[in-house]
Design an enzyme around this catalytic site. Structure first.
Site, PDB file in Angstrom:
ATOM      1  N   ARG A  39      -1.316   5.458  19.722  1.00  0.00           N
ATOM      2  CA  ARG A  39      -1.525   4.011  19.552  1.00  0.00           C
ATOM      3  C   ARG A  39      -0.375   3.439  18.734  1.00  0.00           C
ATOM      4  O   ARG A  39       0.223   4.147  17.913  1.00  0.00           O
ATOM      5  CB  ARG A  39      -2.863   3.713  18.857  1.00  0.00           C
ATOM      6  CG  ARG A  39      -3.024   4.378  17.519  1.00  0.00           C
ATOM      7  CD  ARG A  39      -4.309   3.956  16.826  1.00  0.00           C
ATOM      8  NE  ARG A  39      -4.159   2.682  16.124  1.00  0.00           N
ATOM      9  CZ  ARG A  39      -3.564   2.541  14.943  1.00  0.00           C
ATOM     10  NH1 ARG A  39      -3.042   3.570  14.312  1.00  0.00           N
ATOM     11  NH2 ARG A  39      -3.475   1.354  14.385  1.00  0.00           N
ATOM     12  N   ARG A  78       1.978   6.025  16.780  1.00  0.00           N
ATOM     13  CA  ARG A  78       1.380   7.198  16.141  1.00  0.00           C
ATOM     14  C   ARG A  78       0.786   8.127  17.198  1.00  0.00           C
ATOM     15  O   ARG A  78       0.139   7.659  18.146  1.00  0.00           O
ATOM     16  CB  ARG A  78       0.253   6.782  15.188  1.00  0.00           C
ATOM     17  CG  ARG A  78       0.725   6.048  13.981  1.00  0.00           C
ATOM     18  CD  ARG A  78      -0.356   6.035  12.899  1.00  0.00           C
ATOM     19  NE  ARG A  78      -0.080   4.977  11.931  1.00  0.00           N
ATOM     20  CZ  ARG A  78       0.824   5.074  10.955  1.00  0.00           C
ATOM     21  NH1 ARG A  78       1.547   6.158  10.828  1.00  0.00           N
ATOM     22  NH2 ARG A  78       1.016   4.063  10.128  1.00  0.00           N
ATOM     23  N   ASP A 129      -1.807   1.248  -3.514  1.00  0.00           N
ATOM     24  CA  ASP A 129      -2.562   0.114  -4.061  1.00  0.00           C
ATOM     25  C   ASP A 129      -3.990   0.542  -4.423  1.00  0.00           C
ATOM     26  O   ASP A 129      -4.854  -0.304  -4.653  1.00  0.00           O
ATOM     27  CB  ASP A 129      -2.560  -1.098  -3.125  1.00  0.00           C
ATOM     28  CG  ASP A 129      -3.175  -0.821  -1.771  1.00  0.00           C
ATOM     29  OD1 ASP A 129      -3.302   0.353  -1.399  1.00  0.00           O
ATOM     30  OD2 ASP A 129      -3.536  -1.789  -1.081  1.00  0.00           O
ATOM     31  N   SER A 133       0.806  -1.223   0.000  1.00  0.00           N
ATOM     32  CA  SER A 133       0.000   0.000   0.000  1.00  0.00           C
ATOM     33  C   SER A 133       0.845   1.282   0.000  1.00  0.00           C
ATOM     34  O   SER A 133       1.623   1.511  -0.911  1.00  0.00           O
ATOM     35  CB  SER A 133      -0.946  -0.071   1.194  1.00  0.00           C
ATOM     36  OG  SER A 133      -1.780   1.033   1.238  1.00  0.00           O
ATOM     37  N   GLY A 151      -0.140  -0.516  13.263  1.00  0.00           N
ATOM     38  CA  GLY A 151      -0.214  -1.933  12.881  1.00  0.00           C
ATOM     39  C   GLY A 151       0.487  -2.197  11.557  1.00  0.00           C
ATOM     40  O   GLY A 151       0.480  -3.331  11.076  1.00  0.00           O
TER      41      GLY A 151
HETATM   42  C1  LIG Z   1      -3.568   6.567  11.010  1.00  0.00           C
HETATM   43  C2  LIG Z   1      -3.649   5.789   9.758  1.00  0.00           C
HETATM   44  O1  LIG Z   1      -3.836   6.386   8.705  1.00  0.00           O
HETATM   45  N1  LIG Z   1      -3.497   4.456   9.855  1.00  0.00           N
HETATM   46  C3  LIG Z   1      -3.566   3.574   8.687  1.00  0.00           C
HETATM   47  C4  LIG Z   1      -2.469   2.540   8.736  1.00  0.00           C
HETATM   48  O2  LIG Z   1      -2.645   1.766   9.900  1.00  0.00           O
HETATM   49  P1  LIG Z   1      -1.724   1.846  11.198  1.00  0.00           P
HETATM   50  O3  LIG Z   1      -2.160   0.697  12.053  1.00  0.00           O
HETATM   51  O4  LIG Z   1      -2.012   3.185  11.794  1.00  0.00           O
HETATM   52  O5  LIG Z   1      -0.309   1.775  10.721  1.00  0.00           O
HETATM   53  O6  LIG Z   1      -2.567   1.698   7.589  1.00  0.00           O
HETATM   54  C5  LIG Z   1      -3.793   0.950   7.521  1.00  0.00           C
HETATM   55  C6  LIG Z   1      -3.727   0.061   6.310  1.00  0.00           C
HETATM   56  O7  LIG Z   1      -3.630   0.764   5.138  1.00  0.00           O
HETATM   57  C7  LIG Z   1      -4.979   1.908   7.482  1.00  0.00           C
HETATM   58  O8  LIG Z   1      -6.156   1.169   7.487  1.00  0.00           O
HETATM   59  C8  LIG Z   1      -4.905   2.854   8.674  1.00  0.00           C
HETATM   60  O9  LIG Z   1      -5.911   3.803   8.628  1.00  0.00           O
HETATM   61 MG   LIG Z   2      -3.820   1.108   0.588  1.00  0.00          MG
END
Ligand SMILES: CC(=O)N[C@H]1[C@@H](OP(=O)(O)O)O[C@H](CO)[C@@H](O)[C@@H]1O
Ligand SMILES: [Mg+2]
EC number: 5.4.2.3
Length: 545
Positions: free
Chosen positions: A499, A508, A279, A65, A502
């Site tokens: 948090r 973040r 993506d 992504s 992931g």
């Molecule tokens: C704050 C933020 O934008 N987090 C994103 C990011 O996740 P994180 O768990 O925050 O790394 O990537 C995910 C997958 O693309 C998306 O679903 C999510 O919204």
């Molecule tokens: Mg994506």
């Protein structure tokens, strides 16, 4: 069994790097591409088991992504086109981390726990983004699939939502659409043209949209789709991958987080622009005003635009269907306030990650879900779809009602209900703006975002942070939430939370407040609290300039 012998032998060709532990995160496995070959092979195995268990086609998408080009990742797609169910995320983690010699016994464990009949036929479809590593990695997936004698179909270069769409079409006997790329373009463009054809006096200028393809798969697929749109949308494509690097200084994530336009885009004042991510499952809009100020229209603004439009059409059609909006903690406070108090729609907040939002949205007649970063879609319940279709065909209904029902029907067809889809969302937004005769500026003024800031903090082990209340409160480490609360109290209209990501090895930080100056100070102070209380590494966070 011969199948397991083959798994044993072939897995030796996809060795696991020693000591490497990975976890199925917010959106599958994601890390440097060098470390993923064994994971891909094993996900090929797991997808086959999932297919046997569900007696359906399962999807495997190779992509990372919005991550940098050097990274890669993989996610599994369940029968109805949604993210794989949580129990199987657990199996994915076990299988990915098993030592070579334990691989077959871990597999047998899963087969036993899920009572999988290994004589069932299996079918797996695969797809990949444009990263240089994706081709070899998707071959490793197919290697795993073929070990267990599953049928496979490789769609090659596709956007993530296109693969979700293929899975959904494949498992519903074509009721959702034809499971080909051509079928996808035809379904969406037909609905888009039907929606926009009755709009009076749309000038070429209004039909023009600047698209930043993030130098990724979305750019490639936009080019393919253009002829199907028959000039009803006139796309000027930037960052099309011909020279720039994937996601580098461009793409939806860059634009959202940096709150500035991507490089390489020639924006005229007032010109409508949008960015896809790597993506093409996310989209954000933006424009520069005549004073040169940048305005971002993110997932929250998209959710507001779409839900207002749907509510109006439902009223016009006289249909009593409940519209709800699902957001995450990252949703701008102004958007939640507007949706609840002005629009009077039900708003709910889930954890980050589309799987959570998707699940929550399924509970309503019509569930609009968007992450602030522009990842989202609309889900129509069976009941909602039936009522819309009946009314559109009802000979006794008034012209007005019928017209609204027809617009709703085409809107349903234009939306990719399997998952958030940048191309489908873009077409919906373009159609809504055209139908309602709105400019991007009109859309922007529906409500004003609270100034906000997102930061990342590096810590030794981000798992020390545990959260609750849809990730809005930190339970551990001790004292962190108290510090955040004390800091938030110092500012007006303020909110902040932290948090563990992931998808990246960072914590973040999110903050919002009445002015950009305040929010930048607050975000910095919260970052320092994380750094000090949650084991920060490297340099201490510096104040923002
Ligand atoms: C704050 C933020 O934008 N987090 C994103 C990011 O996740 P994180 O768990 O925050 O790394 O990537 C995910 C997958 O693309 C998306 O679903 C999510 O919204
Ligand atoms: Mg994506």
């Amino acid at each position: 069994m011969a199948q397991f012998e083959e798994v044993s032998q072939k897995s030796a060709l996809h060795p696991k790097p020693k000591g490497l532990t990975l976890q199925y995160g917010t959106a599958g496995f994601r890390t440097t591409a060098k470390h993923l070959d064994h994971v891909m092979f094993r996900m090929g195995l797991l997808a086959t088991l999932r297919s046997k268990k569900t007696k359906s086609t399962i999807g495997v998408m190779v992509t990372a992504s919005h991550n940098p080009e050097e990274d890669n990742g993989v996610k599994l797609i369940d029968p109805m086109g949604e993210m794989v169910t949580p129990a199987w995320e657990g199996y994915a983690t076990e299988l990915a981390n098993a030592d070579q010699e334990d691989l077959c016994s871990v597999m047998k464990d899963i087969i036993g726990k899920e009572a999988i009949d290994m004589s069932e036929a299996a079918s797996v479809v695969t797809g990949r983004d444009t990263r240089p590593s994706s081709e070899n990695l998707s071959r490793a997936v197919l290697d795993g699939v073929s070990c267990l004698q599953s049928h496979s179909l490789d769609f090659g270069l596709v956007t993530t939502p296109q693969l979700h769409y293929m899975v959904l079409c494949g498992n519903t006997n074509g009721c959702y659409g034809t499971a080909t790329i051509q079928g996808y373009y035809e379904k969406l463009s037909k609905a888009f043209i039907a929606l926009t054809k009755n709009v009076q006096k749309r000038t070429d200028d209004q039909k023009r949209l600047l698209v930043d393809g993030a130098n990724g798969i979305g750019a490639l697929k936009m080019k393919e789709m253009e002829p199907f749109l028959k000039s009803e949308l006139q796309v000027e494509l930037f960052n099309d991958g011909s020279s720039g690097k994937l996601n580098y200084l461009c793409g939806a994530d860059y634009v959202k987080v940096q709150q500035k336009p991507p490089q390489g885009m020639e924006m005229r004042p007032g010109q409508r622009c949008c960015s896809f991510d790597g993506d093409a499952d996310r989209i954000v809009y933006y424009y520069n005003d005549s004073a040169g100020h940048f305005h971002l229209l993110d997932g929250d603004k998209i959710a507001t635009l779409i839900s207002t439009y749907l509510k109006e059409l439902l009223t016009q059609a006289g249909l009593n269907l409940q519209v709800a909006v699902v957001q995450t903690a990252y949703a701008n406070g102004s958007s939640t306030q507007y949706l609840e108090n002005v629009m009077k729609v039900t708003v709910c907040c889930t954890k980050t990650g589309v799987k959570h939002l998707h699940h929550a949205a399924q509970e309503f007649d019509i569930g609009v879900y968007f992450e602030a970063n522009g990842h989202g879609t609309v889900l129509f319940s069976k009941k909602a779809e039936e009522q819309i279709q009946l009314l559109a065909k009802d000979p006794n209904a008034s012209d007005d009602k019928k017209h609204a029902a027809k617009l709703l029907e085409n809107t349903v067809n234009l939306i990719n209900q399997a998952t958030g889809d940048a191309i489908s969302d873009m077409l919906i937004i373009e159609a809504v703006l055209a139908i309602r005769g709105m400019t991007v500026q009109d859309w922007d003024t529906i409500y004003t975002d609270l100034p906000n800031r997102q930061l990342k903090v590096k810590v030794a082990d981000r798992r020390v942070i545990d959260t609750t209340d849809a990730e809005r409160k930190a339970v551990t480490p001790a004292g962190l939430q108290d510090s955040i609360d004390a800091l938030v109290k110092k500012y007006k209209q303020a909110r902040a939370f932290v948090r563990p990501s992931g998808t990246e090895d960072v914590v973040r930080v999110y903050a919002e407040a009445d002015t950009q100056e305040s929010v930048d100070a607050l975000a910095h102070q919260v970052s320092l609290a994380v750094y000090r209380l949650a084991g920060g590494v490297g340099e201490e966070p510096k104040p923002l300039k």
